[in-house]
Design a protein around this motif. Structure first.
Motif, mmCIF file in Angstrom:
data_model
loop_
_atom_site.group_PDB
_atom_site.id
_atom_site.type_symbol
_atom_site.label_atom_id
_atom_site.label_comp_id
_atom_site.label_asym_id
_atom_site.label_seq_id
_atom_site.Cartn_x
_atom_site.Cartn_y
_atom_site.Cartn_z
ATOM 1 N N GLY A 190 -12.948 -11.076 7.174
ATOM 2 C CA GLY A 190 -12.638 -10.911 8.585
ATOM 3 C C GLY A 190 -11.272 -10.324 8.870
ATOM 4 N N GLU A 191 -10.697 -9.570 7.923
ATOM 5 C CA GLU A 191 -9.427 -8.901 8.209
ATOM 6 C C GLU A 191 -9.598 -7.401 8.070
ATOM 7 N N VAL A 192 -8.752 -6.668 8.787
ATOM 8 C CA VAL A 192 -8.689 -5.222 8.645
ATOM 9 C C VAL A 192 -7.442 -4.924 7.813
ATOM 10 N N HIS A 193 -7.671 -4.478 6.598
ATOM 11 C CA HIS A 193 -6.582 -4.273 5.638
ATOM 12 C C HIS A 193 -6.381 -2.771 5.444
ATOM 13 N N CYS A 194 -5.191 -2.292 5.771
ATOM 14 C CA CYS A 194 -4.910 -0.868 5.672
ATOM 15 C C CYS A 194 -4.400 -0.517 4.277
ATOM 16 N N LEU A 195 -4.905 0.582 3.744
ATOM 17 C CA LEU A 195 -4.464 1.119 2.468
ATOM 18 C C LEU A 195 -3.697 2.406 2.745
ATOM 19 N N LEU A 196 -2.404 2.397 2.428
ATOM 20 C CA LEU A 196 -1.526 3.527 2.708
ATOM 21 C C LEU A 196 -1.074 4.183 1.415
ATOM 22 N N GLY A 197 -0.785 5.465 1.485
ATOM 23 C CA GLY A 197 -0.259 6.179 0.334
ATOM 24 C C GLY A 197 -0.342 7.673 0.561
ATOM 25 N N GLN A 198 0.547 8.413 -0.076
ATOM 26 C CA GLN A 198 0.500 9.860 0.019
ATOM 27 C C GLN A 198 -0.769 10.381 -0.653
ATOM 28 N N ASN A 199 -1.118 11.634 -0.348
ATOM 29 C CA ASN A 199 -2.194 12.268 -1.100
ATOM 30 C C ASN A 199 -1.804 12.270 -2.572
ATOM 31 N N GLY A 200 -2.748 11.841 -3.419
ATOM 32 C CA GLY A 200 -2.459 11.764 -4.851
ATOM 33 C C GLY A 200 -1.940 10.410 -5.282
ATOM 34 N N ALA A 201 -1.823 9.454 -4.343
ATOM 35 C CA ALA A 201 -1.298 8.123 -4.694
ATOM 36 C C ALA A 201 -2.320 7.268 -5.416
ATOM 37 N N GLY A 202 -3.612 7.647 -5.344
ATOM 38 C CA GLY A 202 -4.652 6.878 -6.024
ATOM 39 C C GLY A 202 -5.654 6.224 -5.098
ATOM 40 N N LYS A 203 -5.548 6.481 -3.787
ATOM 41 C CA LYS A 203 -6.449 5.819 -2.839
ATOM 42 C C LYS A 203 -7.907 6.172 -3.100
ATOM 43 N N SER A 204 -8.203 7.463 -3.290
ATOM 44 C CA SER A 204 -9.593 7.880 -3.496
ATOM 45 C C SER A 204 -10.167 7.276 -4.763
ATOM 46 N N THR A 205 -9.378 7.238 -5.825
ATOM 47 C CA THR A 205 -9.854 6.642 -7.076
ATOM 48 C C THR A 205 -10.121 5.159 -6.890
ATOM 49 N N LEU A 206 -9.230 4.492 -6.166
ATOM 50 C CA LEU A 206 -9.410 3.058 -5.923
ATOM 51 C C LEU A 206 -10.692 2.795 -5.138
#
Length: 514
Positions: free
Chosen positions: A40-56
Motif C-alpha cells: 500500500g505504498e507508492v515507492h519512487c525509483l530515481l536515477g539517471q539514465n544508465g543508473a540501472g533502473k530498467s535492469t532492476l
C-alpha cells in the motif's frame, strides 16, 4: 482484488532486495542494489539514465535473473524463472512502451493468457464482462471493450495496461515513466487511480524523471547511481538539491544556461506565415532569428508536433508558406528543408530518428553519409572520427561509438539524434520534446548544448510539454492551444501559471506582449 494478508498489513515488507547484482558482457548493470517496498505504498525509483533502473525492473519482472544477492517476496526468498512466474506471484509491470496488441480488442488485451474457456473455446461474453468489471474498478468503464486497443488514445491505452495488471490480482504494480505521454488532466487522473490502488493495499513502484511528481504521488524514494543504491527509503519531501546530488554525485540544480544580455537581432532565419493543416493546426505564423531559441508550449494534441514536422517537410501543409532566408521551401519536401539547413529531432526518437541495431557512429553520420564515402562506400575511419568529435562535445557516455545505439540510455540516445545535426551545416534545429525520458544530469547537458548552438548563430525552435523547460530555455515563447497560437512573449515576461491557464483554456488572453 485480493486483500493484503494480515502479516503484510501489520507493516512487514512486501518486497525486499539485498545486494542484487546483474552483469552483462562488459557491463555491471546492478552492483549491489537494496530496495524495500511496503504494502500500500507508492515507492519512487530515481536515477539517471544508465543508473540501472530498467535492469532492476526486469529482475523484478522475471525477465532477468540476478547473478548475486537476495530477493524476498512476502517474507519468503524467491527466484522468478520468467515473467509468468513473477505475474503469478502478483508482480505486474507497465512499461513506458506499452506491451499491448494494437489490432486486438480491449477485452482480449486485458485477459490475454487468462481467457475464460469452456471445452477449449473462449467465452467471449464472459471475457467482455470481466474486462468491463476491471475497467470500472479503475473508473473507466466507458472504454469500449470490443474496440481495437490501437484505436484508443494514449491515456486510455495506459488504463488498459493497468487493467491487465489488476486482472492478474497484482499486489505490486511497477510503472515505468507512466506520465511521459499524458496531458496535464490525464496525469491528474492517473494519480487518482494510483491513490485508490494504494488505499486497497496495492504497492506501486513509480519511475519518473519529473521530480515534481514525486512530491505529489510518492511516499518514499530510493535512488540509484551506477547500478548501486545511494539512498533507500527517503521521504518524498527530501529536498530536490539532495536528490539530484544523490543521482549525479555532484550538486546540480534546475539551472538553465544564462540568456544573452540582449535579444538576438538581425534578419529572420525562419519565417512561417499562415501555415495550416486541416484538423491539426490553423493559420500559424512565427519567426526565428539566428541565435534565437523560440519555445512552443501547449498540451499534447494542440498541434505542436505536427507544426514542427510540417515546417521540416515531413508533412505537407494545406495553406501558408515556410521561408528560410527569404527563400520559400517546397511543401512536403524534407530534402529541401535539409538543404536549407534545417534539422529535426522528433519526439519519438526510437521509431523515427534512430537505427537501434546500428552503431552510434552510423546513427550520428546518417545526415552526412556522403562526406565519409568514396565511390559509394562509407569510410569507417572517417565516420568514426567525426562521431568521436560529436561524442566528446556532447559528453556521450559511454564514448564507444561502435556500440549499438539501442544499448544507450534515453538521454544518450537523444544526444546522438542532436549530434547528427551538429555534423551538418544545420542553421535551424527543430526539437520536439528534447528531454522526454531524460534524467536531470543529461537534461543539463542538453540545455548547455542547445544554448551553445544558439551562441554560434544556430536558430532553435523547440516544443515541450514541460512549461518550466520552455520558460527556462527559450528566449521567446509561443503558447499553442487547439491548433492556434494564442499568446507570444519574451520568456521572462511570462510565468508558469499564466501559460498553464492559457493552454488549459482557463482564460483567453489575446494578443502579443510588446
Amino acid at each position: 482484488m485480493t486483500e493484503p494478508d494480515a502479516a503484510l498489513s501489520a507493516g512487514a515488507p512486501l518486497l525486499e532486495l539485498h545486494g542484487v547484482v546483474k552483469t552483462f558482457p562488459g557491463v555491471r548493470a546492478l552492483d549491489g542494489v537494496d530496495l524495500t517496498v511496503r504494502p500500500g505504498e507508492v515507492h519512487c525509483l530515481l536515477g539517471q539514465n544508465g543508473a540501472g533502473k530498467s535492469t532492476l525492473i526486469k529482475v523484478l519482472s522475471g525477465v532477468h535473473r540476478p547473478d548475486a544477492g537476495r530477493l524476498t517476496w512476502q517474507g519468503r526468498p524467491v527466484s522468478f524463472p520468467g515473467p509468468q512466474a513473477a505475474m503469478r506471484a502478483g508482480i505486474a509491470t507497465i512499461y513506458q512502451e506499452l506491451d499491448l496488441v494494437p489490432d486486438m480488442p480491449v477485452a482480449d488485451n486485458i485477459l490475454l493468457g487468462q481467457e475464460p474457456r469452456t471445452a477449449g473455446f473462449v467465452r467471449r461474453g464472459s471475457m467482455r464482462a470481466q474486462a468491463r468489471e476491471v475497467l470500472e474498478r479503475l473508473g473507466h468503464g466507458a472504454i469500449p471493450v470490443t474496440r481495437p486497443v490501437g484505436r484508443l488514445p494514449a491515456a486510455a491505452q495506459q488504463i488498459v495496461s493497468m487493467a491487465r495488471a489488476l486482472s492478474r490480482q497484482a499486489k505490486l504494480l511497477i510503472m515505468d515513466e507512466p506520465s511521459a505521454v499524458l496531458a496535464h488532466d490525464e496525469v491528474d487522473n492517473l494519480f487518482r487511480i494510483i491513490r485508490e490502488l494504494r488505499g486497497q493495499g496495492i504497492a506501486v513502484i513509480y519511475i519518473s524523471h519529473r521530480l515534481e511528481e514525486i512530491r505529489e504521488i510518492c511516499d518514499r524514494v530510493t535512488v540509484l547511481k551506477d547500478g548501486r543504491t545511494t539512498a533507500a527509503g527517503l521521504p518524498a519531501t527530501t529536498p530536490t538539491k539532495e536528490l539530484v546530488g544523490l543521482m549525479t554525485g555532484r550538486t546540480l540544480e534546475y539551472v538553465f544556461p544564462p540568456r544573452p544580455a540582449e535579444a538576438p537581432t538581425g534578419d529572420e532565419l525562419l519565417r512561417v506565415e499562415n501555415l495550416s493543416r486541416t484538423g491539426e493546426f490553423s493559420d500559424v505564423s512565427l519567426s526565428v532569428r539566428p541565435g534565437e531559441i523560440v519555445g512552443i508550449a501547449g498540451l499534447v494534441g494542440s498541434g505542436r508536433s505536427e507544426l514542427l514536422e510540417t515546417v521540416f517537410g515531413a508533412r505537407r501543409s494545406h495553406a501558408g508558406r515556410v521561408t528560410v532566408d527569404g527563400r520559400r521551401l517546397r511543401p512536403g519536401s524534407v530534402g529541401d528543408a535539409v538543404r536549407a539547413g534545417l534539422g529535426l529531432a522528433p519526439e519519438e526518437r526510437k521509431s523515427q530518428a534512430l537505427l537501434l541495431g546500428e552503431p552510434v557512429q552510423r546513427n550520428i553520420g546518417l545526415a552526412t553519409l556522403s562526406r565519409h564515402a568514396t565511390a559509394g562506400f562509407v569510410r569507417n575511419s572517417a565516420e568514426r572520427a567525426a562521431a568521436l568529435g560529436v561524442a566528446d562535445r556532447l559528453e556521450l557516455r559511454p564514448r564507444e561509438v561502435e556500440r549499438r545505439v539501442r544499448t544507450l540510455s534515453g538521454g544518450n540516445q537523444q544526444k546522438v539524434v542532436v549530434g547528427r545535426w551538429l555534423l551538418g551545416n544545420t542553421r535551424l534545429l527543430l526539437l520536439d520534446e528534447p528531454t522526454r525520458g531524460v534524467d536531470v544530469g543529461a537534461r543539463a547537458e542538453l540545455y548547455r548544448v542547445i544554448r551553445e548552438l544558439a551562441a554560434d548563430g544556430v536558430g532553435v525552435l523547440l516544443v515541450s510539454s514541460e512549461v518550466p523547460e520552455v520558460l527556462g530555455l527559450a528566449d521567446r515563447v509561443l503558447v499553442m492551444r487547439e491548433g492556434r497560437i494564442v499568446r507570444e512573449g519574451r520568456a521572462e515576461e511570462l510565468d508558469e501559471h499564466m501559460v498553464l491557464d492559457l493552454v488549459m483554456a482557463g482564460s483567453l488572453l489575446e494578443g502579443t506582449i510588446e
